[in-house]
Scaffold this active site. Structure first.
Site, PDB file in Angstrom:
ATOM      1  N   LYS A  45      10.692  20.106  37.885  1.00 20.65           N
ATOM      2  CA  LYS A  45       9.890  20.710  36.802  1.00 20.65           C
ATOM      3  C   LYS A  45      10.844  21.392  35.811  1.00 20.65           C
ATOM      4  O   LYS A  45      11.860  21.968  36.215  1.00 20.65           O
ATOM      5  CB  LYS A  45       8.941  21.727  37.449  1.00 20.65           C
ATOM      6  CG  LYS A  45       8.141  22.575  36.494  1.00 20.65           C
ATOM      7  CD  LYS A  45       6.863  21.907  36.051  1.00 20.65           C
ATOM      8  CE  LYS A  45       6.156  22.734  34.972  1.00 20.65           C
ATOM      9  NZ  LYS A  45       5.202  21.946  34.202  1.00 20.65           N
ATOM     10  N   CYS A 138       7.756  18.870  25.216  1.00 21.75           N
ATOM     11  CA  CYS A 138       6.499  19.482  25.670  1.00 21.75           C
ATOM     12  C   CYS A 138       5.635  19.799  24.439  1.00 21.75           C
ATOM     13  O   CYS A 138       6.085  20.497  23.530  1.00 21.75           O
ATOM     14  CB  CYS A 138       6.762  20.746  26.473  1.00 21.75           C
ATOM     15  SG  CYS A 138       5.240  21.426  27.135  1.00 21.75           S
ATOM     16  N   LYS A 176      14.701  13.564  26.690  1.00 21.36           N
ATOM     17  CA  LYS A 176      13.298  13.136  26.860  1.00 21.36           C
ATOM     18  C   LYS A 176      12.534  13.287  25.557  1.00 21.36           C
ATOM     19  O   LYS A 176      12.456  14.376  24.992  1.00 21.36           O
ATOM     20  CB  LYS A 176      12.641  13.944  27.979  1.00 21.36           C
ATOM     21  CG  LYS A 176      11.208  13.494  28.264  1.00 21.36           C
ATOM     22  CD  LYS A 176      10.694  14.088  29.552  1.00 21.36           C
ATOM     23  CE  LYS A 176       9.254  13.723  29.818  1.00 21.36           C
ATOM     24  NZ  LYS A 176       8.757  14.289  31.071  1.00 21.36           N
TER      25      LYS A 176
HETATM   26  C1  LIG Z   1       0.522  18.722  34.752  1.00 23.08           C
HETATM   27  C2  LIG Z   1       1.715  18.178  34.056  1.00 23.08           C
HETATM   28  C3  LIG Z   1       2.844  18.981  33.855  1.00 23.08           C
HETATM   29  C4  LIG Z   1       3.971  18.460  33.205  1.00 23.08           C
HETATM   30  N1  LIG Z   1       5.072  19.245  33.041  1.00 23.08           N
HETATM   31  C5  LIG Z   1       6.194  18.730  32.468  1.00 23.08           C
HETATM   32  C6  LIG Z   1       7.390  19.491  32.390  1.00 23.08           C
HETATM   33  O1  LIG Z   1       7.479  20.625  32.854  1.00 23.08           O
HETATM   34  N2  LIG Z   1       8.464  18.910  31.778  1.00 23.08           N
HETATM   35  C7  LIG Z   1       8.438  17.650  31.262  1.00 23.08           C
HETATM   36  O2  LIG Z   1       9.446  17.162  30.728  1.00 23.08           O
HETATM   37  N3  LIG Z   1       7.317  16.897  31.361  1.00 23.08           N
HETATM   38  C8  LIG Z   1       6.208  17.403  31.939  1.00 23.08           C
HETATM   39  N4  LIG Z   1       5.086  16.628  32.065  1.00 23.08           N
HETATM   40  C9  LIG Z   1       5.093  15.254  31.496  1.00 23.08           C
HETATM   41  C10 LIG Z   1       5.425  14.183  32.535  1.00 23.08           C
HETATM   42  O3  LIG Z   1       6.711  14.334  33.063  1.00 23.08           O
HETATM   43  C11 LIG Z   1       5.286  12.757  31.908  1.00 23.08           C
HETATM   44  O4  LIG Z   1       6.206  12.647  30.853  1.00 23.08           O
HETATM   45  C12 LIG Z   1       3.891  12.452  31.384  1.00 23.08           C
HETATM   46  O5  LIG Z   1       2.897  13.088  32.146  1.00 23.08           O
HETATM   47  C13 LIG Z   1       3.582  10.956  31.357  1.00 23.08           C
HETATM   48  O6  LIG Z   1       3.756  10.355  32.619  1.00 23.08           O
HETATM   49  P1  LIG Z   1       2.564  10.150  33.708  1.00 23.08           P
HETATM   50  O7  LIG Z   1       1.465   9.358  33.035  1.00 23.08           O
HETATM   51  O8  LIG Z   1       3.209   9.422  34.850  1.00 23.08           O
HETATM   52  O9  LIG Z   1       2.105  11.517  34.085  1.00 23.08           O
HETATM   53  C14 LIG Z   1       3.956  17.115  32.728  1.00 23.08           C
HETATM   54  C15 LIG Z   1       2.842  16.322  32.955  1.00 23.08           C
HETATM   55  C16 LIG Z   1       1.724  16.815  33.605  1.00 23.08           C
HETATM   56  C17 LIG Z   1       0.538  15.922  33.836  1.00 23.08           C
END
Ligand SMILES: Cc1cc2nc3c(=O)[nH]c(=O)nc-3n(C[C@H](O)[C@H](O)[C@H](O)COP(=O)(O)O)c2cc1C
Length: 374
Positions: A45, A138, A176
């Site tokens: 995270k 973010c 990212k």
């Molecule tokens: C609840 C939640 C918290 C997230 N927190 C972060 C984070 O702290 N840092 C980050 O780079 N991406 C964060 N993301 C984004 C994910 O790493 C990812 O880029 C995004 O959700 C798309 O991928 P997925 O469809 O597999 O979730 C978060 C996503 C979710 C759903």
């Protein structure tokens, strides 16, 4: 025998499935579980030097269901980690002691200050992490402090921050990207130009999940109000595929050898195969782990291996980027279609018997049909 094992930027992964930054990598307990279940790598995270400024709310998620009740979309207004930096450094050390051969990547984010970025890189390196992901993406909360997507949306700021990080980093660095931008190639190109080892894409898409038609309040509703959040899960995959393809083309033409980590709606081995065919080295999963659990890596690996065996691919590099050649402009599609139709017409005309000397044994049925009125 096909293998999923791969080496990316010098990092050895047993398979390309990486825990994406978010709840599935939010403390040592869950990171341990991820390694035990066989994930290829973990991106923790996102952390910053001062967690005291990070204050989360509840509820912070809202889901979109299909008619069958399946979760297909997920909005979050969660911030980066609210756990103290010192605690994270202890946990990174413990994690690397316990899993010296597994890949642990720190996701970091700081304010627009050179010293802060250099300090966070050096401290994480001292704690033993294998690489970095720079969270320039973010979409909520942090942009108010000029962090996260506020940086990723500005290639100029991003150039500076990547240069600061690269001056201190001794490990691979993935930048990212935010999808909340018209041309994701621009910040990607800026990061690569200033030395980033690779690109990760995409973070979540800025969204409003919906409006409650009884209360007239938008969701997720906190004390009667909301703020736009980040959209993830299966619904975002087509957008992620498009953006990954665009970045892969930039890497192929301008930065050969740099890496690409694809993210967005990955839930199956076939999803991973699609992203790799569009140029990804690894695939990250975040919401999928929240839906299906850490054990889900096994069926994903099995399905990706089955795809490889079907096509006789022995390693991931045998098919990485293989489908990139089939993207072109709309005008070219029109030209190709006109050419095919003209060729078909010419072939039909060639088959039509104009005199009895033209009858052929191998095309006899088709020639007969071409002379019939119905
Ligand atoms: C609840 C939640 C918290 C997230 N927190 C972060 C984070 O702290 N840092 C980050 O780079 N991406 C964060 N993301 C984004 C994910 O790493 C990812 O880029 C995004 O959700 C798309 O991928 P997925 O469809 O597999 O979730 C978060 C996503 C979710 C759903």
């Amino acid at each position: 025998m096909a293998t999923l094992a791969t080496t990316v930027d010098g990092l050895k992964l047993p398979n390309p499935f990486v825990i994406g930054s978010g709840p599935p990598g939010t403390n040592l307990n869950v990171i341990t579980k991820a390694f035990q279940e066989g994930w290829g790598a973990v991106i923790a995270k996102t952390i910053s030097l001062d967690a005291s400024k990070v204050i989360n709310v509840t509820p912070r998620y809202a889901k979109l269901h299909s008619a069958e009740g399946e979760v297909i979309g997920w909005e979050n207004i969660e911030l980066i980690s609210d756990r103290p930096f010192k605690l994270w450094m202890d946990e990174f050390k413990k994690c690397k002691d316990q899993f010296p051969d597994r890949v642990l990547i720190a996701s970091i984010m700081e304010e627009y200050k050179k010293d802060a970025w250099i300090e966070i890189v050096e401290k994480c390196q001292d704690a033993g992490v294998d690489g970095f992901e720079l969270n320039f993406s973010c979409p909520h909360g942090l942009p108010e402090r000029k962090m996260g997507a506020a940086m990723g949306e500005s290639p100029e700021i991003l150039c500076e921050v990547v240069s600061w990080v690269m001056s201190a980093a001794k490990k691979p660095v993935w930048a990212k990207m935010t999808p909340n931008i018209t041309h994701i190639e621009d910040p990607s190109r800026a990061a690569l130009k200033h030395g980033a080892t690779g690109i990760s894409a995409i973070n979540t898409i800025r969204s409003v999940m919906g409006v409650n038609l009884d209360t007239l309040r938008p969701e997720p509703c906190v004390e009667g109000y909301t703020t736009p959040g980040g959209y993830s899960s299966r619904c975002v995959k087509p957008i992620a595929l498009r953006m990954v393809m665009e970045i892969a083309q930039v890497i192929r033409k301008e930065f050969p050898g740099r890496s690409l980590s694809a993210i967005g709606g990955v839930e199956t081995g076939n999803d991973a195969a699609e992203f790799i065919l569009l140029g990804a080295d690894t695939v990250q999963v975040c919401t999928g782990v929240m839906k299906f659990g850490y054990e889900h890596v096994k069926p994903m690996c099995d399905q990706l291996l089955a795809f490889m065996e079907k096509h006789k691919f022995e390693k991931l590099s045998d098919f990485k980027g293989k489908s990139l050649d089939y993207f072109t402009t709309h005008a070219d599609l029109v030209k190709r279609q006109a050419e095919r139709k003209a060729a078909q017409k010419a072939a039909t005309a060639a088959k039509t018997v104009k005199n009895d000397a033209e009858w052929r044994g191998d095309d006899f049925v088709k020639q007969s049909q071409s002379l019939a009125s119905s």
